[in-house]
Motif scaffolding. Structure first.
Motif, PDB file in Angstrom:
ATOM      1  N   PRO A  84      93.586 -78.464 -34.609  1.00  0.00           N
ATOM      2  CA  PRO A  84      94.554 -78.844 -33.578  1.00  0.00           C
ATOM      3  C   PRO A  84      94.462 -80.344 -33.308  1.00  0.00           C
ATOM      4  N   GLU A  85      95.595 -81.069 -33.454  1.00  0.00           N
ATOM      5  CA  GLU A  85      95.509 -82.529 -33.303  1.00  0.00           C
ATOM      6  C   GLU A  85      95.218 -82.919 -31.859  1.00  0.00           C
ATOM      7  N   PHE A  86      95.727 -82.154 -30.888  1.00  0.00           N
ATOM      8  CA  PHE A  86      95.331 -82.413 -29.495  1.00  0.00           C
ATOM      9  C   PHE A  86      95.196 -81.137 -28.661  1.00  0.00           C
ATOM     10  N   ALA A  88      93.209 -78.644 -28.572  1.00  0.00           N
ATOM     11  CA  ALA A  88      91.896 -78.136 -28.149  1.00  0.00           C
ATOM     12  C   ALA A  88      91.093 -79.225 -27.438  1.00  0.00           C
ATOM     13  N   LYS A  89      91.795 -80.300 -27.039  1.00  0.00           N
ATOM     14  CA  LYS A  89      91.102 -81.355 -26.298  1.00  0.00           C
ATOM     15  C   LYS A  89      91.045 -80.985 -24.817  1.00  0.00           C
ATOM     16  N   TRP A  90      90.114 -81.591 -24.148  1.00  0.00           N
ATOM     17  CA  TRP A  90      89.827 -81.237 -22.753  1.00  0.00           C
ATOM     18  C   TRP A  90      91.084 -81.326 -21.896  1.00  0.00           C
ATOM     19  N   GLY A 121      87.629 -76.244 -34.313  1.00  0.00           N
ATOM     20  CA  GLY A 121      87.803 -76.768 -32.961  1.00  0.00           C
ATOM     21  C   GLY A 121      87.521 -78.258 -32.883  1.00  0.00           C
ATOM     22  N   HIS A 122      88.379 -78.950 -32.148  1.00  0.00           N
ATOM     23  CA  HIS A 122      88.247 -80.409 -31.980  1.00  0.00           C
ATOM     24  C   HIS A 122      88.834 -80.755 -30.627  1.00  0.00           C
ATOM     25  N   ALA A 123      88.130 -81.203 -29.661  1.00  0.00           N
ATOM     26  CA  ALA A 123      86.711 -81.511 -29.598  1.00  0.00           C
ATOM     27  C   ALA A 123      86.250 -81.166 -28.181  1.00  0.00           C
ATOM     28  N   THR A 128      87.966 -89.498 -24.664  1.00  0.00           N
ATOM     29  CA  THR A 128      89.422 -89.669 -24.634  1.00  0.00           C
ATOM     30  C   THR A 128      90.078 -88.305 -24.429  1.00  0.00           C
ATOM     31  N   SER A 129      91.348 -88.315 -24.018  1.00  0.00           N
ATOM     32  CA  SER A 129      92.023 -87.059 -23.681  1.00  0.00           C
ATOM     33  C   SER A 129      91.157 -86.250 -22.721  1.00  0.00           C
ATOM     34  N   PHE A 130      90.606 -86.991 -21.796  1.00  0.00           N
ATOM     35  CA  PHE A 130      89.670 -86.445 -20.807  1.00  0.00           C
ATOM     36  C   PHE A 130      90.290 -86.730 -19.445  1.00  0.00           C
ATOM     37  N   ASN A 171      82.289 -85.723 -29.915  1.00  0.00           N
ATOM     38  CA  ASN A 171      83.127 -86.586 -30.749  1.00  0.00           C
ATOM     39  C   ASN A 171      82.898 -88.048 -30.370  1.00  0.00           C
ATOM     40  N   GLU A 172      82.625 -88.861 -31.367  1.00  0.00           N
ATOM     41  CA  GLU A 172      82.540 -90.323 -31.226  1.00  0.00           C
ATOM     42  C   GLU A 172      81.506 -90.799 -30.206  1.00  0.00           C
ATOM     43  N   PRO A 173      80.259 -90.307 -30.307  1.00  0.00           N
ATOM     44  CA  PRO A 173      79.247 -90.747 -29.335  1.00  0.00           C
ATOM     45  C   PRO A 173      78.630 -92.118 -29.646  1.00  0.00           C
ATOM     46  N   ILE A 259      82.623 -86.811 -40.716  1.00  0.00           N
ATOM     47  CA  ILE A 259      82.963 -88.218 -40.938  1.00  0.00           C
ATOM     48  C   ILE A 259      84.484 -88.307 -40.895  1.00  0.00           C
ATOM     49  N   GLN A 260      84.995 -89.022 -39.916  1.00  0.00           N
ATOM     50  CA  GLN A 260      86.443 -88.982 -39.703  1.00  0.00           C
ATOM     51  C   GLN A 260      87.226 -89.541 -40.891  1.00  0.00           C
ATOM     52  N   ALA A 261      86.801 -90.678 -41.391  1.00  0.00           N
ATOM     53  CA  ALA A 261      87.462 -91.264 -42.575  1.00  0.00           C
ATOM     54  C   ALA A 261      88.892 -91.741 -42.310  1.00  0.00           C
ATOM     55  N   THR A 291      86.524 -85.165 -41.909  1.00  0.00           N
ATOM     56  CA  THR A 291      87.288 -84.426 -40.900  1.00  0.00           C
ATOM     57  C   THR A 291      88.676 -84.960 -40.574  1.00  0.00           C
ATOM     58  N   GLU A 292      88.957 -86.244 -40.836  1.00  0.00           N
ATOM     59  CA  GLU A 292      90.235 -86.794 -40.329  1.00  0.00           C
ATOM     60  C   GLU A 292      90.806 -87.843 -41.273  1.00  0.00           C
ATOM     61  N   MET A 293      90.718 -87.595 -42.552  1.00  0.00           N
ATOM     62  CA  MET A 293      91.042 -88.674 -43.489  1.00  0.00           C
ATOM     63  C   MET A 293      92.521 -89.102 -43.443  1.00  0.00           C
ATOM     64  N   THR A 333      92.570 -83.858 -43.829  1.00  0.00           N
ATOM     65  CA  THR A 333      93.333 -85.072 -43.541  1.00  0.00           C
ATOM     66  C   THR A 333      93.892 -84.978 -42.117  1.00  0.00           C
ATOM     67  N   TRP A 334      94.171 -86.164 -41.534  1.00  0.00           N
ATOM     68  CA  TRP A 334      94.626 -86.174 -40.139  1.00  0.00           C
ATOM     69  C   TRP A 334      96.151 -86.109 -40.118  1.00  0.00           C
ATOM     70  N   GLY A 335      96.645 -84.883 -40.328  1.00  0.00           N
ATOM     71  CA  GLY A 335      98.069 -84.654 -40.556  1.00  0.00           C
ATOM     72  C   GLY A 335      98.284 -84.493 -42.050  1.00  0.00           C
TER      73      GLY A 335
HETATM   74  O1  9MR Z   1      96.108 -88.169 -33.562  1.00  0.00           O
HETATM   75  C1  9MR Z   1      95.712 -87.928 -32.231  1.00  0.00           C
HETATM   76  C2  9MR Z   1      96.784 -88.401 -31.273  1.00  0.00           C
HETATM   77  O2  9MR Z   1      97.959 -87.649 -31.461  1.00  0.00           O
HETATM   78  C3  9MR Z   1      96.276 -88.279 -29.852  1.00  0.00           C
HETATM   79  O3  9MR Z   1      97.223 -88.871 -28.985  1.00  0.00           O
HETATM   80  C4  9MR Z   1      94.946 -88.993 -29.694  1.00  0.00           C
HETATM   81  C5  9MR Z   1      94.368 -88.800 -28.298  1.00  0.00           C
HETATM   82  O4  9MR Z   1      94.072 -87.453 -28.067  1.00  0.00           O
HETATM   83  O5  9MR Z   1      94.009 -88.509 -30.624  1.00  0.00           O
HETATM   84  C6  9MR Z   1      94.416 -88.658 -31.960  1.00  0.00           C
HETATM   85  O6  9MR Z   1      93.422 -88.109 -32.788  1.00  0.00           O
HETATM   86  C7  9MR Z   1      92.166 -88.770 -32.804  1.00  0.00           C
HETATM   87  C8  9MR Z   1      91.094 -87.728 -32.938  1.00  0.00           C
HETATM   88  O7  9MR Z   1      91.216 -86.777 -31.905  1.00  0.00           O
HETATM   89  C9  9MR Z   1      89.720 -88.346 -32.925  1.00  0.00           C
HETATM   90  N1  9MR Z   1      89.596 -89.376 -33.940  1.00  0.00           N
HETATM   91  C10 9MR Z   1      90.659 -90.378 -33.957  1.00  0.00           C
HETATM   92  C11 9MR Z   1      92.026 -89.692 -34.016  1.00  0.00           C
HETATM   93  C12 9MR Z   1      93.138 -90.733 -34.099  1.00  0.00           C
HETATM   94  O8  9MR Z   1      93.163 -91.489 -32.932  1.00  0.00           O
END
Ligand code: 9MR
Length: 382
Positions: A84-86, A88-90, A121-123, A128-130, A171-173, A259-261, A291-293, A333-335
């Motif tokens: 899920p691109e967003f 499953a975020k908080w 699940g992410h994240a 961010t998105s917090f 994520n991203e600590p 590794i996001q990549a 995880t996010e190439m 890939t990230w999308g």
């Molecule tokens: O691609 C995501 C974007 O649509 C969201 O607005 C953003 C904030 O939630 O997050 C982007 O995805 C990020 C991922 O969750 C973590 N690594 C970096 C990604 C690109 O910013």
């Protein structure tokens, strides 16, 4: 004609550029500005990869799955695992304290389940998105911070139990080394509401909470900026490896490193350096996932689409082959399609010359690009 600039140049807000480009995507290819398409037929990346024990998948957006048939078909064809691109975020799952909303995540889970595709699940814990309410709650002190973090982890993991088997717990600590645009902590950990409330042990606490909630999950620590051959990335690698080693030594229940990549063409890539880093992580007994190439183009790349796509594919190939050789078994890939990539939507990472990044396996029209073929070749040959 290849080489014709595709989209309006600077001075136009990026979202307007995107709107224009979305509206005229078909016309662009009809005018021959896109490279010859290589179609959408034949097995997808996930099936090719699966034959060799590799998992291929991609970040997905629930609203697009529901509204764009071609997008849905692309995921059905190519992605063996969904992220899920967003959804499953908080901020999506718990926008107000104690008020959870799993609607969008459920839509992805149901779509995947109907087709035999897993969702990861992410994240769980990310700065961010917090939502603001949680920033304020954490600032009330350690006991409250621990309770808020525990309640979120517990509710999310119990609700998704048996449907999501693999989570980015933290994520991203890791803090960016000096010389970055992002605000810096003094130490090697990123300044975040979690760090401020609980100190460095928030990472360990989050992993322990997740393990306690469900002992069978794969628990992942995910981060970026460790892929390329620059002094900056070397420092980020050193910090991430040091953190991971501390966690392993303290017997924190961590199973893997993601590794996001988010690769960048204007930075050098050295397969040996990256492969050694993956091997060092694996030597700690952990799995390593990509995880996010995606691939950010450089502004000095040729205008011509064919040449651009070839350079992007070469970078993808060098990176993925080095990851696979070092023992990576999951590549995400990230999308999937350039049309909806954060690289074209987020102004901060867009090309400064107004052109739109082509950093994913499928082009604006959902056709397979050179990057797709480069990955398919590697997955077939592992
Ligand atoms: O691609 C995501 C974007 O649509 C969201 O607005 C953003 C904030 O939630 O997050 C982007 O995805 C990020 C991922 O969750 C973590 N690594 C970096 C990604 C690109 O910013």
């Amino acid at each position: 004609m290849p080489g014709t600039p595709s989209h309006p140049a600077g001075g136009v807000p990026r979202r307007a550029i995107l709107g224009t480009a979305l509206a005229c995507g078909t016309a662009l290819s009809a005018r021959g500005q896109q490279p010859a398409s290589s179609g959408q037929e034949g097995p997808g990346l996930w099936e090719i990869a699966r034959g060799r024990g590799i998992t291929f998948g991609a970040a997905v957006q629930a609203n697009l799955l529901a509204s764009d048939k071609a997008y849905e078909a692309a995921f059905a064809r190519e992605a063996g695992i969904l992220v899920p691109e967003f959804e499953a975020k908080w901020s999506t799952l718990q926008p107000k304290e104690g008020e959870f909303d799993f609607t969008q995540l459920d839509a992805i889970l149901q779509w995947g389940q109907a087709r035999g595709r897993a969702t990861r699940g992410h994240a769980l814990v990310w700065h961010t998105s917090f939502p603001q309410w949680a920033v304020e709650a954490l600032a009330e002190g350690a006991p409250r911070a621990r309770a808020v973090m525990g309640a979120h982890i517990s509710k999310v993991l119990s609700t998704t139990r048996l449907r999501i088997r693999d989570w980015d717990v933290v994520n991203e600590p890791v803090a960016d080394p000096p010389g970055s645009d992002t605000p810096q902590a003094e130490g090697e950990l990123r300044d975040s509401p979690f760090l401020r409330a609980l100190g460095p042990s928030y990472i360990e606490t989050a992993f322990r909470m997740a393990r306690e909630q469900d002992p069978t999950l794969r628990l992942v620590l995910n981060d970026y900026g460790v892929e390329e051959d620059t002094p900056w990335a070397a420092e980020k690698r050193r910090r991430l490896l040091a953190l991971v080693r501390r966690l392993v030594q303290a017997r924190v229940p961590i199973d893997a490193v993601g590794i996001q990549a988010h690769l960048q063409m204007d930075r050098p890539f050295n397969p040996q350096v990256f492969g050694d880093f993956v091997r060092a992580l694996r030597a700690e007994g952990l799995s390593v996932l990509v995880t996010e190439m995606d691939i950010r183009e450089a502004s000095n790349m040729p205008d011509d689409y064919v040449a651009r796509d070839r350079l992007v594919a070469e970078r993808a190939s060098a990176f993925v082959s080095s990851a696979l050789e070092a023992g990576v078994k999951t590549v995400l890939t990230w999308g999937l399609v350039d049309r909806y990539s954060w690289l074209v939507i987020e102004p901060a990472v867009g090309r400064r010359d107004g052109k739109l990044h082509r950093g994913l396996p499928l082009d604006w029209e959902y056709n397979r690009k050179e990057m797709w073929h480069a990955m398919a070749r590697l997955f077939a040959a592992v």
